[in-house]
Design a protein around this motif. Structure first.
Motif, short mmCIF file in Angstrom:
data_model
loop_
_atom_site.label_atom_id
_atom_site.label_comp_id
_atom_site.label_asym_id
_atom_site.label_seq_id
_atom_site.Cartn_x
_atom_site.Cartn_y
_atom_site.Cartn_z
N ASP A 185 -10.95 -24.10 9.69
CA ASP A 185 -11.77 -24.69 8.54
C ASP A 185 -13.13 -23.70 8.29
OD1 ASP A 185 -10.10 -26.77 9.41
OD2 ASP A 185 -11.75 -28.28 9.65
N HIS A 220 -13.48 -40.82 5.91
CA HIS A 220 -14.13 -39.97 6.59
C HIS A 220 -15.48 -39.67 5.98
CE1 HIS A 220 -14.28 -35.91 8.88
NE2 HIS A 220 -14.31 -35.25 7.97
N ALA A 243 -15.69 -26.69 13.44
CA ALA A 243 -16.91 -26.38 14.44
C ALA A 243 -16.28 -26.62 15.57
CB ALA A 243 -17.67 -27.61 13.79
N CYS A 289 -13.52 -29.90 14.91
CA CYS A 289 -12.37 -29.48 14.41
C CYS A 289 -11.66 -28.32 15.24
CB CYS A 289 -12.19 -29.04 13.00
SG CYS A 289 -12.56 -30.38 11.96
#
Ligand code: VGL
Length: 181
Positions: free
Chosen positions: A8, A54, A123, A127
């Motif tokens: 990510d 989310h 992070a 994730c």
């Protein structure tokens, strides 16, 4: 076979992004060095619909096909062999790269005979943590590159807690210097 997973590293997670992580941009030069070192380089992308559960708990970020979901221009993405898209469903948080919906990461790694997975990105406490936990569950020898990750740290120390939890499950903490020397 060793593979680097870049979790990510997307515009919305950089300091000016909608879910900007402090110093998120600082890991990009380190990741660019690491990319040159690994025979297999993979990345995950948060890839959300415009409306998703989310976003009840997080600011809107990484909506599919937007600038915020793109790789930062500073990232040397040319050697990324496969991208794994996650959080693509409106009921799915998709924290882990192993939850990707376009391709199964565990199956991909086995197909490429990867036994050691090195994880970087954003992070640490979400994730990266979820991806490393799943990698360990899938029995990959899993390394966390501690200077190539950055945390959200909603509560101070969340990053330390995450790394402790990952070590307890069998993850190996390593620095980019140890890898590149
Ligand atoms: C992430 C919070 C919300 C991450 C994604 O990439 O770690 N964190 N969505």
């Amino acid at each position: 076979m060793k593979a680097l997973l870049i979790v990510d590293v997307q515009n919305d997670f950089l300091p000016n992004g909608s879910l900007g992580v402090k110093d998120g941009d600082k890991i990009i030069p380190i990741i660019n060095h690491l990319i040159e070192h690994f025979p297999i380089v993979l990345a995950s992308k948060d890839w959300h619909p415009e409306k998703t559960v989310h976003f009840d708990i997080w600011p809107i970020h990484c909506v599919a096909d937007t600038k915020g979901a793109a790789f930062p221009s500073e990232l040397n993405d040319k050697k990324i062999q496969q991208i794994f898209y996650k959080g693509t469903d409106n009921k799915d948080d998709g924290y882990s790269a192993f939850e990707a919906t376009n391709k199964n990461l565990a199956a991909y790694l086995r197909e490429k005979h990867v036994s050691e997975l090195y994880v970087s990105g954003i992070a640490t406490d979400y994730c990266v943590k979820a991806s490393v936990m799943d990698a360990l569950k899938e029995n990959f020898k899993t390394y966390v590159i501690t200077d190539a990750i950055k945390p959200v740290n909603q509560n101070p120390g969340d990053d330390i807690k995450a790394l402790n939890a990952l070590e307890k499950e069998g993850a190996i903490l390593i620095t980019s210097q140890d890898i590149l020397k």
